[in-house]
Design a protein around this motif. Structure first.
Motif, PDB file in Angstrom:
ATOM      1  N   LYS A  66       0.856  -1.175   0.063  1.00 32.81           N
ATOM      2  CA  LYS A  66       0.120  -0.115   0.133  1.00 32.81           C
ATOM      3  C   LYS A  66       0.862   1.283  -0.182  1.00 32.81           C
ATOM      4  CE  LYS A  66      -4.256  -1.966   1.849  1.00 32.81           C
ATOM      5  NZ  LYS A  66      -5.334  -1.289   2.597  1.00 32.81           N
ATOM      6  N   LEU A  67       2.225   1.286   0.545  1.00 30.75           N
ATOM      7  CA  LEU A  67       2.941   2.385   0.767  1.00 30.75           C
ATOM      8  C   LEU A  67       4.060   2.532  -0.210  1.00 30.75           C
ATOM      9  CD1 LEU A  67       2.684   2.401   4.755  1.00 30.75           C
ATOM     10  CD2 LEU A  67       1.117   3.555   2.930  1.00 30.75           C
ATOM     11  N   GLU A  68       4.463   1.747  -0.646  1.00 34.83           N
ATOM     12  CA  GLU A  68       5.719   1.577  -1.421  1.00 34.83           C
ATOM     13  C   GLU A  68       5.387   2.480  -2.734  1.00 34.83           C
ATOM     14  OE1 GLU A  68       8.828  -1.570  -2.407  1.00 34.83           O
ATOM     15  OE2 GLU A  68       6.947  -1.926  -3.058  1.00 34.83           O
ATOM     16  N   GLY A  69       6.359   3.242  -3.082  1.00 35.97           N
ATOM     17  CA  GLY A  69       6.467   4.362  -4.203  1.00 35.97           C
ATOM     18  C   GLY A  69       5.774   5.706  -3.860  1.00 35.97           C
ATOM     19  N   LEU A  70       4.777   6.013  -2.823  1.00 34.01           N
ATOM     20  CA  LEU A  70       4.297   6.878  -2.608  1.00 34.01           C
ATOM     21  C   LEU A  70       5.539   8.132  -2.544  1.00 34.01           C
ATOM     22  CD1 LEU A  70       1.529   6.038  -0.156  1.00 34.01           C
ATOM     23  CD2 LEU A  70       1.371   6.378  -2.436  1.00 34.01           C
ATOM     24  N   ARG A  71       5.063   9.479  -3.076  1.00 33.32           N
ATOM     25  CA  ARG A  71       5.781  10.499  -3.255  1.00 33.32           C
ATOM     26  C   ARG A  71       5.230  11.739  -2.383  1.00 33.32           C
ATOM     27  NH1 ARG A  71       8.450  10.908  -9.166  1.00 33.32           N
ATOM     28  NH2 ARG A  71       8.955  12.913  -7.983  1.00 33.32           N
ATOM     29  N   CYS A  72       6.093  12.457  -1.818  1.00 29.49           N
ATOM     30  CA  CYS A  72       5.750  13.580  -1.049  1.00 29.49           C
ATOM     31  C   CYS A  72       6.219  14.953  -1.972  1.00 29.49           C
ATOM     32  CB  CYS A  72       6.296  13.816   0.375  1.00 29.49           C
ATOM     33  SG  CYS A  72       5.769  15.077   1.246  1.00 29.49           S
ATOM     34  N   GLY A  73       5.146  15.657  -2.472  1.00 31.76           N
ATOM     35  CA  GLY A  73       5.475  16.950  -3.197  1.00 31.76           C
ATOM     36  C   GLY A  73       6.269  16.454  -4.538  1.00 31.76           C
ATOM     37  N   GLY A  74       7.526  17.158  -4.646  1.00 35.32           N
ATOM     38  CA  GLY A  74       8.486  16.872  -5.742  1.00 35.32           C
ATOM     39  C   GLY A  74       9.426  15.983  -5.316  1.00 35.32           C
ATOM     40  N   LYS A  75       9.581  15.338  -3.998  1.00 36.32           N
ATOM     41  CA  LYS A  75      10.385  14.451  -3.615  1.00 36.32           C
ATOM     42  C   LYS A  75      10.284  13.207  -4.336  1.00 36.32           C
ATOM     43  CE  LYS A  75      10.707  16.394   1.077  1.00 36.32           C
ATOM     44  NZ  LYS A  75      10.773  16.186   2.376  1.00 36.32           N
ATOM     45  N   ALA A  76      11.333  12.335  -4.432  1.00 34.94           N
ATOM     46  CA  ALA A  76      11.355  10.945  -5.231  1.00 34.94           C
ATOM     47  C   ALA A  76      10.752   9.910  -3.881  1.00 34.94           C
ATOM     48  CB  ALA A  76      12.664  10.545  -5.296  1.00 34.94           C
ATOM     49  N   THR A  77      10.510  10.457  -2.688  1.00 36.14           N
ATOM     50  CA  THR A  77      10.079   9.576  -1.887  1.00 36.14           C
ATOM     51  C   THR A  77       9.058  10.091  -0.692  1.00 36.14           C
ATOM     52  OG1 THR A  77      10.932   7.831  -0.131  1.00 36.14           O
ATOM     53  CG2 THR A  77      11.946   9.976  -0.163  1.00 36.14           C
ATOM     54  N   SER A  78       8.537   9.539   0.314  1.00 36.15           N
ATOM     55  CA  SER A  78       7.954  10.143   1.258  1.00 36.15           C
ATOM     56  C   SER A  78       7.856   9.357   2.482  1.00 36.15           C
ATOM     57  CB  SER A  78       6.486  10.107   0.729  1.00 36.15           C
ATOM     58  OG  SER A  78       5.867   8.484   0.589  1.00 36.15           O
ATOM     59  N   CYS A  79       7.234   9.792   3.722  1.00 42.47           N
ATOM     60  CA  CYS A  79       7.550   9.014   4.869  1.00 42.47           C
ATOM     61  C   CYS A  79       6.803   7.571   4.726  1.00 42.47           C
ATOM     62  CB  CYS A  79       6.907   9.960   6.020  1.00 42.47           C
ATOM     63  SG  CYS A  79       7.977  11.343   6.594  1.00 42.47           S
ATOM     64  N   PRO A  80       5.756   7.708   4.070  1.00 43.08           N
ATOM     65  CA  PRO A  80       5.071   6.192   4.019  1.00 43.08           C
ATOM     66  C   PRO A  80       5.908   5.356   3.171  1.00 43.08           C
ATOM     67  CG  PRO A  80       3.423   8.036   3.540  1.00 43.08           C
ATOM     68  CD  PRO A  80       4.618   8.470   3.739  1.00 43.08           C
ATOM     69  N   ASP A  81       6.651   5.946   2.085  1.00 47.43           N
ATOM     70  CA  ASP A  81       7.460   5.029   1.148  1.00 47.43           C
ATOM     71  C   ASP A  81       8.790   4.704   1.981  1.00 47.43           C
ATOM     72  OD1 ASP A  81       8.466   3.995  -1.500  1.00 47.43           O
ATOM     73  OD2 ASP A  81      10.018   5.560  -1.089  1.00 47.43           O
ATOM     74  N   GLN A  82       9.310   5.596   2.714  1.00 49.87           N
ATOM     75  CA  GLN A  82      10.068   5.164   3.678  1.00 49.87           C
ATOM     76  C   GLN A  82       9.903   4.189   4.886  1.00 49.87           C
ATOM     77  OE1 GLN A  82      13.974   6.079   3.655  1.00 49.87           O
ATOM     78  NE2 GLN A  82      12.903   6.513   1.518  1.00 49.87           N
ATOM     79  N   LEU A  83       8.590   4.184   5.232  1.00 53.63           N
ATOM     80  CA  LEU A  83       8.147   3.198   6.102  1.00 53.63           C
ATOM     81  C   LEU A  83       7.933   1.897   5.372  1.00 53.63           C
ATOM     82  CD1 LEU A  83       6.710   2.085   8.660  1.00 53.63           C
ATOM     83  CD2 LEU A  83       4.636   3.188   7.874  1.00 53.63           C
ATOM     84  N   ALA A  84       7.589   1.687   4.165  1.00 52.75           N
ATOM     85  CA  ALA A  84       7.610   0.539   3.436  1.00 52.75           C
ATOM     86  C   ALA A  84       9.073  -0.155   3.463  1.00 52.75           C
ATOM     87  CB  ALA A  84       7.199   0.723   2.049  1.00 52.75           C
TER      88      ALA A  84
END
Length: 84
Positions: free
Chosen positions: A55-73
């Motif tokens: 569910k969380l892998e690959g989500l991005r935050c704004g213009g970033k290549a990652t996000s806290c949910p992606d890092q959680l994955a």
């Protein structure tokens, strides 16, 4: 066993996570957007690790290549592998 993951490219500075028998049993973020990360922690605690990753892998935050949910994955994946 608690695994400490150092996220990259996001505001949070640390993720402490426990995965037991494929289930996320404990999760705590240090830094980042407190309310959002507390909510995310409550939502995924008790979930199967593979479901959290899917569910969380690959989500991005704004213009970033990652996000806290992606890092959680990524943290969940690392904690799951350490359990094996």
């Amino acid at each position: 066993m608690t695994v400490t993951y150092k996220p990259k490219g996001v505001c949070s500075s640390k993720i402490d996570i426990e995965v037991e028998d494929g289930i996320v049993t404990r999760l705590q973020f240090t830094g980042g957007c407190s309310g959002n990360l507390q909510g995310l922690s409550r939502l995924v605690t008790g979930m199967r690790a593979e479901e959290v990753i899917a569910k969380l892998e690959g989500l991005r935050c704004g213009g970033k290549a990652t996000s806290c949910p992606d890092q959680l994955a990524k943290a969940v994946e690392e904690a799951s592998h350490m359990q094996e």
